[in-house]
Design a protein around this motif. Structure first.
Motif, PDB file in Angstrom:
ATOM      1  N   LYS A  24       0.746  -1.087   0.193  1.00  0.00           N
ATOM      2  CA  LYS A  24      -0.091  -0.041   0.155  1.00  0.00           C
ATOM      3  C   LYS A  24       0.985   1.064  -0.124  1.00  0.00           C
ATOM      4  O   LYS A  24       0.440   2.570  -0.695  1.00  0.00           O
ATOM      5  CB  LYS A  24      -1.016  -0.048   1.460  1.00  0.00           C
ATOM      6  CG  LYS A  24      -1.778  -1.109   1.033  1.00  0.00           C
ATOM      7  CD  LYS A  24      -3.541  -1.581   2.200  1.00  0.00           C
ATOM      8  CE  LYS A  24      -3.790  -1.983   2.030  1.00  0.00           C
ATOM      9  NZ  LYS A  24      -4.739  -2.270   3.317  1.00  0.00           N
ATOM     10  N   SER A  27      -6.499  13.599   1.692  1.00  0.00           N
ATOM     11  CA  SER A  27      -7.735  12.690   0.512  1.00  0.00           C
ATOM     12  C   SER A  27      -7.155  11.602   1.012  1.00  0.00           C
ATOM     13  O   SER A  27      -7.782  10.120   0.297  1.00  0.00           O
ATOM     14  CB  SER A  27      -7.511  12.852  -1.283  1.00  0.00           C
ATOM     15  OG  SER A  27      -6.409  12.831  -1.389  1.00  0.00           O
ATOM     16  N   SER A  28      -6.212  11.545   1.586  1.00  0.00           N
ATOM     17  CA  SER A  28      -6.002  10.245   2.240  1.00  0.00           C
ATOM     18  C   SER A  28      -7.025   9.383   3.218  1.00  0.00           C
ATOM     19  O   SER A  28      -7.610  10.215   4.084  1.00  0.00           O
ATOM     20  CB  SER A  28      -4.723   9.995   3.138  1.00  0.00           C
ATOM     21  OG  SER A  28      -4.412   8.904   3.941  1.00  0.00           O
ATOM     22  N   LYS A  29      -7.211   8.345   3.098  1.00  0.00           N
ATOM     23  CA  LYS A  29      -8.378   7.688   4.113  1.00  0.00           C
ATOM     24  C   LYS A  29      -8.001   7.681   5.656  1.00  0.00           C
ATOM     25  O   LYS A  29      -8.272   7.411   6.958  1.00  0.00           O
ATOM     26  CB  LYS A  29      -8.772   6.144   4.085  1.00  0.00           C
ATOM     27  CG  LYS A  29      -9.592   6.466   2.164  1.00  0.00           C
ATOM     28  CD  LYS A  29      -9.632   4.871   1.855  1.00  0.00           C
ATOM     29  CE  LYS A  29     -10.477   4.955   0.200  1.00  0.00           C
ATOM     30  NZ  LYS A  29     -10.383   3.685   0.143  1.00  0.00           N
ATOM     31  N   SER A  30      -6.876   7.657   5.780  1.00  0.00           N
ATOM     32  CA  SER A  30      -6.131   7.294   6.649  1.00  0.00           C
ATOM     33  C   SER A  30      -4.865   8.622   7.236  1.00  0.00           C
ATOM     34  O   SER A  30      -4.338   8.242   9.056  1.00  0.00           O
ATOM     35  CB  SER A  30      -4.220   6.156   6.686  1.00  0.00           C
ATOM     36  OG  SER A  30      -3.336   7.156   5.527  1.00  0.00           O
ATOM     37  N   LYS A  61      -6.807  11.208   9.069  1.00  0.00           N
ATOM     38  CA  LYS A  61      -7.377  11.524   9.491  1.00  0.00           C
ATOM     39  C   LYS A  61      -7.807  10.159  10.566  1.00  0.00           C
ATOM     40  O   LYS A  61      -8.420   9.171  10.429  1.00  0.00           O
ATOM     41  CB  LYS A  61      -8.723  12.080   9.459  1.00  0.00           C
ATOM     42  CG  LYS A  61      -8.141  13.419   8.725  1.00  0.00           C
ATOM     43  CD  LYS A  61      -9.851  14.571   8.702  1.00  0.00           C
ATOM     44  CE  LYS A  61      -9.005  15.886   7.771  1.00  0.00           C
ATOM     45  NZ  LYS A  61     -10.068  16.628   7.831  1.00  0.00           N
ATOM     46  N   ARG A  69     -10.924   9.646  13.765  1.00  0.00           N
ATOM     47  CA  ARG A  69     -11.998  10.252  14.997  1.00  0.00           C
ATOM     48  C   ARG A  69     -11.061  11.033  15.974  1.00  0.00           C
ATOM     49  O   ARG A  69     -10.710   9.664  16.633  1.00  0.00           O
ATOM     50  CB  ARG A  69     -13.237   9.681  14.725  1.00  0.00           C
ATOM     51  CG  ARG A  69     -14.272  10.232  14.977  1.00  0.00           C
ATOM     52  CD  ARG A  69     -15.556   9.081  15.614  1.00  0.00           C
ATOM     53  NE  ARG A  69     -16.265   8.448  14.110  1.00  0.00           N
ATOM     54  CZ  ARG A  69     -17.017   7.740  14.130  1.00  0.00           C
ATOM     55  NH1 ARG A  69     -17.435   7.482  14.686  1.00  0.00           N
ATOM     56  NH2 ARG A  69     -16.880   7.285  12.759  1.00  0.00           N
ATOM     57  N   TYR A  93      -3.768  13.943  13.107  1.00  0.00           N
ATOM     58  CA  TYR A  93      -3.413  13.508  12.185  1.00  0.00           C
ATOM     59  C   TYR A  93      -2.912  12.675  11.376  1.00  0.00           C
ATOM     60  O   TYR A  93      -1.270  12.403  12.358  1.00  0.00           O
ATOM     61  CB  TYR A  93      -2.685  14.553  10.873  1.00  0.00           C
ATOM     62  CG  TYR A  93      -3.977  16.043  10.702  1.00  0.00           C
ATOM     63  CD1 TYR A  93      -5.302  15.837  10.174  1.00  0.00           C
ATOM     64  CD2 TYR A  93      -3.499  17.523  11.079  1.00  0.00           C
ATOM     65  CE1 TYR A  93      -6.144  16.575   9.802  1.00  0.00           C
ATOM     66  CE2 TYR A  93      -4.516  17.781  10.446  1.00  0.00           C
ATOM     67  CZ  TYR A  93      -5.815  17.886  10.354  1.00  0.00           C
ATOM     68  OH  TYR A  93      -6.447  19.477   9.926  1.00  0.00           O
ATOM     69  N   SER A 120       0.788  10.178   6.114  1.00  0.00           N
ATOM     70  CA  SER A 120       0.616   9.483   4.735  1.00  0.00           C
ATOM     71  C   SER A 120       2.208   8.916   4.304  1.00  0.00           C
ATOM     72  O   SER A 120       2.219   7.710   2.910  1.00  0.00           O
ATOM     73  CB  SER A 120      -0.189  10.499   3.380  1.00  0.00           C
ATOM     74  OG  SER A 120      -1.739  10.487   4.193  1.00  0.00           O
ATOM     75  N   GLU A 163       1.040   6.588   0.605  1.00  0.00           N
ATOM     76  CA  GLU A 163       0.339   5.623  -0.046  1.00  0.00           C
ATOM     77  C   GLU A 163       0.490   5.786  -1.529  1.00  0.00           C
ATOM     78  O   GLU A 163       0.089   6.793  -2.294  1.00  0.00           O
ATOM     79  CB  GLU A 163      -0.872   5.820   0.635  1.00  0.00           C
ATOM     80  CG  GLU A 163      -0.813   6.037   1.961  1.00  0.00           C
ATOM     81  CD  GLU A 163      -1.470   6.749   2.618  1.00  0.00           C
ATOM     82  OE1 GLU A 163      -3.492   5.846   2.506  1.00  0.00           O
ATOM     83  OE2 GLU A 163      -2.027   7.159   3.459  1.00  0.00           O
ATOM     84  N   GLU A 181      -1.807   5.127  -3.454  1.00  0.00           N
ATOM     85  CA  GLU A 181      -3.290   5.347  -4.293  1.00  0.00           C
ATOM     86  C   GLU A 181      -3.557   6.817  -4.485  1.00  0.00           C
ATOM     87  O   GLU A 181      -3.607   7.682  -4.904  1.00  0.00           O
ATOM     88  CB  GLU A 181      -4.868   4.650  -3.237  1.00  0.00           C
ATOM     89  CG  GLU A 181      -4.302   5.743  -2.316  1.00  0.00           C
ATOM     90  CD  GLU A 181      -5.852   5.006  -1.166  1.00  0.00           C
ATOM     91  OE1 GLU A 181      -6.058   5.439  -0.336  1.00  0.00           O
ATOM     92  OE2 GLU A 181      -6.134   4.217  -1.961  1.00  0.00           O
ATOM     93  N   GLU A 228      -1.918  12.817  -6.026  1.00  0.00           N
ATOM     94  CA  GLU A 228      -2.441  14.338  -5.311  1.00  0.00           C
ATOM     95  C   GLU A 228      -1.963  15.225  -4.710  1.00  0.00           C
ATOM     96  O   GLU A 228      -0.437  14.917  -4.410  1.00  0.00           O
ATOM     97  CB  GLU A 228      -2.976  12.759  -3.950  1.00  0.00           C
ATOM     98  CG  GLU A 228      -4.341  12.128  -4.357  1.00  0.00           C
ATOM     99  CD  GLU A 228      -5.480  12.621  -5.137  1.00  0.00           C
ATOM    100  OE1 GLU A 228      -6.008  13.519  -4.768  1.00  0.00           O
ATOM    101  OE2 GLU A 228      -6.002  12.076  -5.569  1.00  0.00           O
TER     102      GLU A 228
END
Length: 274
Positions: free
Chosen positions: A195, A217-220, A222, A224, A228, A231, A251, A253, A257
């Motif tokens: 990944k 835009s990274s899913k990782s 943030k 909850r 931060y 990436s 990452e 993907e 970006e």
């Protein structure tokens, strides 16, 4: 062009069991190492994270391991711990030789790293035989070649796939026997794709090894209620002319970006297309 690599340590591993010992400790296949090349090999802990990344060479009946000097105090005793009853001697040979990086030049003592870079291990008295250039030229060539490095600040943070060591089995051999972390590294190879990979970047602001990469835009990026998350991480940096260059994991993907350094307000990194 020749460069004196003053910032690298050198361990000499010798004895009747030296080859078998290294074969059981490192990620690459030592038996395939010839007398004219440098072999990249990861020294991992049991979770598959890289402790050190060695440039491995044959020296007559012994082996030489070249790596950044800031890891010497941690790596030598750790290797020594696993010798046990084997006929293996591990010596600090840093002061016995000089390490000279060669960029695009041939030399009778050259040990090939890749099609552009080679390494010369020679006696200290030979230093005046070389017209040495500043180390920045070597560091920039390493970025151009995407040649990874591990320093103390990044030790135990990355698996070999993050440094592209698995591509064409450049630094990992998947057919050899066991070594520390082998099960984890092999599982990542056979059961899924990496990944995170290694990329080269350029930016206008200073950057340090260990700095993190941020992408909104990274899913990782943030979690909850949490701060931060990174990436990626910078593993090598160089200032060359007026620009800053680095090698960093990211990452896959997110490679196209917008990526910034450390947080959303940091300087922008531009990926170098290769």
């Amino acid at each position: 062009m020749f460069v004196h690599l003053k910032n690298r340590a050198l361990l000499k591993v010798s004895g009747l069991d030296a080859q078998n010992f290294l074969q059981g400790q490192l990620s690459n296949d030592i038996t395939k190492l010839n007398n004219s090349s440098v072999q990249l090999s990861a020294y991992c802990q049991h979770q598959g994270k890289i402790l050190a990344l060695f440039w491995v060479m044959r020296l007559e009946d012994s082996f030489l391991l070249s790596f950044p000097s800031d890891l010497l105090e941690a790596i030598k005793p750790r290797l020594q711990m696993f010798v046990i009853m084997s006929d293996v001697s591990i010596e600090d040979a840093t002061k016995d030789y000089i390490q000279v990086g060669s960029i695009g030049q041939t030399h009778q003592k050259s040990l090939v790293i890749n099609d552009k870079l080679s390494l010369i291990i020679t006696d200290k008295k030979d230093i005046n035989k070389f017209n040495m250039e500043p180390i920045e030229h070597w560091d920039m060539a390493c970025v151009d070649s995407s040649l990874p490095e591990i320093f103390s600040i990044t030790s135990e943070k990355l698996v070999p796939q993050m440094l592209n060591l698995d591509i064409d089995e450049f630094g990992v051999n998947f057919s050899k026997g066991c070594y520390p972390g082998q099960e984890v590294v092999a599982r990542l190879h056979y059961l899924g794709s990496a990944k995170r990979r290694l990329f080269a970047f350029v930016l206008d602001s200073d950057v340090n090894v260990g700095d993190s990469l941020y992408c909104a835009s990274s899913k990782s990026a943030k979690a909850r209620g949490a701060r931060y998350k990174s990436s990626g991480i910078v593993i090598f940096r160089i200032k060359y002319n007026s620009k800053f260059y680095c090698l960093a994991t990211l990452e896959v993907e997110l490679k196209d970006e917008a990526v910034t350094l450390n947080n959303e307000h940091g300087p922008t990194l531009t990926r170098i297309q290769k």
